[in-house]
Motif scaffolding. Structure first.
Motif, mmCIF file in Angstrom:
data_model
loop_
_atom_site.group_PDB
_atom_site.id
_atom_site.type_symbol
_atom_site.label_atom_id
_atom_site.label_comp_id
_atom_site.label_asym_id
_atom_site.label_seq_id
_atom_site.Cartn_x
_atom_site.Cartn_y
_atom_site.Cartn_z
ATOM 1 N N MET A 43 0.841 -1.210 0.000
ATOM 2 C CA MET A 43 0.000 0.000 0.000
ATOM 3 C C MET A 43 0.870 1.253 0.000
ATOM 4 S SD MET A 43 -3.299 -0.589 0.111
ATOM 5 C CE MET A 43 -4.436 0.058 1.284
ATOM 6 N N ASP A 44 1.948 1.245 0.788
ATOM 7 C CA ASP A 44 2.859 2.380 0.809
ATOM 8 C C ASP A 44 3.477 2.605 -0.569
ATOM 9 O OD1 ASP A 44 2.411 3.004 3.444
ATOM 10 O OD2 ASP A 44 4.216 1.970 4.201
ATOM 11 N N GLU A 45 3.889 1.511 -1.221
ATOM 12 C CA GLU A 45 4.472 1.627 -2.554
ATOM 13 C C GLU A 45 3.447 2.156 -3.559
ATOM 14 O OE1 GLU A 45 6.002 -2.251 -3.431
ATOM 15 O OE2 GLU A 45 7.604 -2.097 -1.941
ATOM 16 N N ALA A 46 2.210 1.666 -3.463
ATOM 17 C CA ALA A 46 1.156 2.136 -4.368
ATOM 18 C C ALA A 46 0.856 3.610 -4.130
ATOM 19 C CB ALA A 46 -0.112 1.294 -4.175
ATOM 20 N N LEU A 47 0.825 4.005 -2.857
ATOM 21 C CA LEU A 47 0.581 5.418 -2.545
ATOM 22 C C LEU A 47 1.739 6.293 -3.015
ATOM 23 C CD1 LEU A 47 -1.069 5.172 0.976
ATOM 24 C CD2 LEU A 47 -2.147 5.863 -1.165
ATOM 25 N N ASP A 48 2.959 5.801 -2.864
ATOM 26 C CA ASP A 48 4.117 6.557 -3.355
ATOM 27 C C ASP A 48 4.048 6.748 -4.870
ATOM 28 O OD1 ASP A 48 5.152 6.844 -0.812
ATOM 29 O OD2 ASP A 48 6.608 5.196 -1.011
ATOM 30 N N ALA A 49 3.670 5.684 -5.577
ATOM 31 C CA ALA A 49 3.544 5.774 -7.038
ATOM 32 C C ALA A 49 2.435 6.755 -7.428
ATOM 33 C CB ALA A 49 3.276 4.394 -7.639
ATOM 34 N N ALA A 50 1.315 6.695 -6.712
ATOM 35 C CA ALA A 50 0.198 7.609 -6.994
ATOM 36 C C ALA A 50 0.615 9.051 -6.716
ATOM 37 C CB ALA A 50 -1.022 7.228 -6.159
ATOM 38 N N GLU A 51 1.329 9.252 -5.598
ATOM 39 C CA GLU A 51 1.795 10.600 -5.264
ATOM 40 C C GLU A 51 2.759 11.120 -6.325
ATOM 41 O OE1 GLU A 51 3.734 12.961 -1.457
ATOM 42 O OE2 GLU A 51 4.200 10.837 -1.728
ATOM 43 N N GLY A 56 3.746 14.711 -10.788
ATOM 44 C CA GLY A 56 4.129 14.878 -12.193
ATOM 45 C C GLY A 56 3.038 15.551 -12.988
ATOM 46 N N ASN A 57 1.787 15.138 -12.760
ATOM 47 C CA ASN A 57 0.666 15.759 -13.464
ATOM 48 C C ASN A 57 0.495 17.219 -13.060
ATOM 49 O OD1 ASN A 57 0.105 13.419 -14.850
ATOM 50 N ND2 ASN A 57 -1.453 12.736 -13.413
ATOM 51 N N ALA A 59 2.889 19.202 -12.101
ATOM 52 C CA ALA A 59 3.958 19.943 -12.792
ATOM 53 C C ALA A 59 3.594 20.149 -14.253
ATOM 54 C CB ALA A 59 5.279 19.186 -12.663
ATOM 55 N N GLN A 60 2.989 19.149 -14.865
ATOM 56 C CA GLN A 60 2.572 19.252 -16.273
ATOM 57 C C GLN A 60 1.521 20.353 -16.441
ATOM 58 O OE1 GLN A 60 4.225 17.016 -18.009
ATOM 59 N NE2 GLN A 60 3.415 17.223 -20.039
ATOM 60 N N VAL A 61 0.563 20.398 -15.522
ATOM 61 C CA VAL A 61 -0.486 21.423 -15.578
ATOM 62 C C VAL A 61 0.132 22.809 -15.413
ATOM 63 C CG1 VAL A 61 -2.487 22.360 -14.328
ATOM 64 C CG2 VAL A 61 -2.378 19.937 -14.869
ATOM 65 N N GLN A 62 1.063 22.941 -14.485
ATOM 66 C CA GLN A 62 1.720 24.228 -14.288
ATOM 67 C C GLN A 62 2.498 24.637 -15.532
ATOM 68 O OE1 GLN A 62 3.995 23.688 -10.694
ATOM 69 N NE2 GLN A 62 2.271 24.174 -9.372
ATOM 70 N N LEU A 63 3.163 23.679 -16.165
ATOM 71 C CA LEU A 63 3.906 23.964 -17.395
ATOM 72 C C LEU A 63 2.970 24.452 -18.481
ATOM 73 C CD1 LEU A 63 6.484 23.804 -19.195
ATOM 74 C CD2 LEU A 63 5.773 21.462 -19.722
ATOM 75 N N TRP A 64 1.861 23.752 -18.694
ATOM 76 C CA TRP A 64 0.918 24.154 -19.746
ATOM 77 C C TRP A 64 0.272 25.494 -19.424
ATOM 78 C CZ3 TRP A 64 1.115 22.480 -24.400
ATOM 79 C CH2 TRP A 64 1.594 21.206 -24.675
ATOM 80 N N THR A 65 0.018 25.761 -18.156
ATOM 81 C CA THR A 65 -0.541 27.061 -17.761
ATOM 82 C C THR A 65 0.448 28.170 -18.085
ATOM 83 O OG1 THR A 65 -1.802 26.003 -15.998
ATOM 84 C CG2 THR A 65 -1.483 28.375 -15.824
ATOM 85 N N GLU A 66 1.707 27.955 -17.759
ATOM 86 C CA GLU A 66 2.741 28.951 -18.045
ATOM 87 C C GLU A 66 2.896 29.145 -19.551
ATOM 88 O OE1 GLU A 66 5.839 31.729 -17.566
ATOM 89 O OE2 GLU A 66 4.306 31.017 -16.194
#
Length: 128
Positions: A43-51, A56-57, A59-66
């Motif tokens: 569960m910790d590994e799955a939560l880490d991957a989700a986080e 990453g998403n 950061a992607q949204v911030q990049l596209w906004t900029e």
């Protein structure tokens, strides 16, 4: 009151005896504990991957906004310069058309003058 006190003392004694190891854990307790710890690790590994994906998403949204903000600025500057440039092109084109018109007028006037001069000449004939 004495009854409540006796029950309380009995519960305390029972809790102390359980804490002191008088009760043995069920035989499958260690296996269940290991399974729970493994599940917790998964569960910790799955939560880490989700986080990680969410960050990453984000950061992607911030990049596209900029990039969108910058595109709006660049588009505004481009429109201002394109307007000035287009106006200059149209003015230059009008100037060139005026030059062509003036040249045509000069040529037509010159040809009229030549025609008048040549038509006004009297042909000289030889002595007869």
């Amino acid at each position: 009151m004495v009854g409540k006190r006796a029950i309380s003392l009995g519960m305390a004694a029972w809790a102390l005896s359980g804490a002191s190891g008088c009760f043995s854990p069920p035989p499958d307790a260690e296996a269940r504990l290991a399974a729970l710890e493994a599940e917790g690790q998964k569960m910790d590994e799955a939560l880490d991957a989700a986080e990680e994906r969410l960050l990453g998403n984000q950061a992607q949204v911030q990049l596209w906004t900029e990039l969108g903000r910058r595109h709006k600025q660049v588009s505004a500057v481009h429109c201002q310069h394109a307007d000035v440039h287009t106006t200059a092109i149209l003015a230059h084109q009008q100037k060139q058309e005026d030059k062509v018109r003036q040249l045509k007028q000069r040529r037509s006037m010159a040809s009229v003058d030549t025609a008048v001069l040549t038509s006004g000449k009297v042909a000289q004939g030889g002595p007869n």
